[in-house]
Design a protein around this motif. Structure first.
Motif: not given
Length: 235
Positions: A69-82, A107-116
């Motif tokens: 689960p949650l092997m997400l790219t930065s773009d995928e995370i941004e799409a989900a947040v939007l 936010a609680a699950t992704v690696p720290g560098q992707l949290r911002p």
């Protein structure tokens, strides 16, 4: 693109559909050669990823396969947040609450560098202004759609004339300031879209309608496509 990332992307491409996808299509999306795709598919099959098919015909990923689960790219995370921001601003209260929880879980699950990307997003949905007021339980309507159960509604048209309808709900659509209930109307014997803010009374019926919601959605999409084509021809 690193080879490991490319292998993951191939799985993602195959997961989007149950129809065979050719190596040409995969190669075009990943901007690599077909030979590279053939090698990568062979590698994935060797790792027991359940891919069926062969060169020239296309490939299919068997159902039931999943990645961690949650092997997400930065773009995928941004799409989900939007998307979650949009639901928070315009969804019914239950969906808005779920969208807030979704952002918190990601936010609680992704690696720290992707949290911002989540906590300090570069994309934003504007506030929903002048949204039409409604008093009906949209969460219960969604439950009726999933269950394939009929609704009894009192409905006011744009001239404030009220009618009683028994409808087969199968979709809730969102416009900028209103929500639409898309259903088969027994009174009209046809598809109808009802503004939810004009629904004056609502009764949740135990009776199931004879078609599956997915079948009605497919018929409605085909109907709307034919209608658009007809309008294009007469324009």
């Amino acid at each position: 693109m690193r080879r490991a990332d490319r292998l993951f992307q191939i799985i993602q491409i195959l997961r989007r559909t149950t129809k065979p996808i050719t190596a040409d299509t995969i190669a075009t999306e990943l901007e690599v050669t077909k030979r590279t795709v053939y090698r990568d598919i062979a590698t994935l099959m060797g790792q027991r990823v359940p891919i069926r098919g062969e060169a020239g015909l296309g490939y299919v990923l068997d159902g039931g396969f999943d990645m961690p689960p949650l092997m997400l790219t930065s773009d995928e995370i941004e799409a989900a947040v939007l998307g979650a921001q949009w639901v928070i601003a315009r969804g019914d209260p239950a969906l808005a609450h779920a969208a807030r929880d979704l952002i918190a879980k990601i936010a609680a699950t992704v690696p720290g560098q992707l949290r911002p990307v989540i906590l300090e997003p570069a994309v934003v949905v504007p506030p929903a202004w002048d949204r039409a007021a409604e008093s009906i339980d949209m969460a219960a309507i969604r439950a009726s759609i999933h269950a394939g159960r009929k609704l009894g509604i009192g409905y006011r048209d744009r001239e404030d004339r009220e009618s009683r309808r028994t409808v087969w709900p199968f979709l809730v659509g969102y416009r900028e300031t209103t929500r639409m209930l898309v259903a088969w109307c027994e009174l009209r014997g046809d598809f109808r879209m009802f503004r939810t803010d004009r629904v004056s009374t609502l009764e949740f019926l135990d009776e199931r309608y004879p078609a599956r919601p997915a079948q009605l959605r497919a018929r409605w999409y085909a109907f709307m496509q034919a209608r658009r084509q007809e309008l294009d021809r007469t324009a």
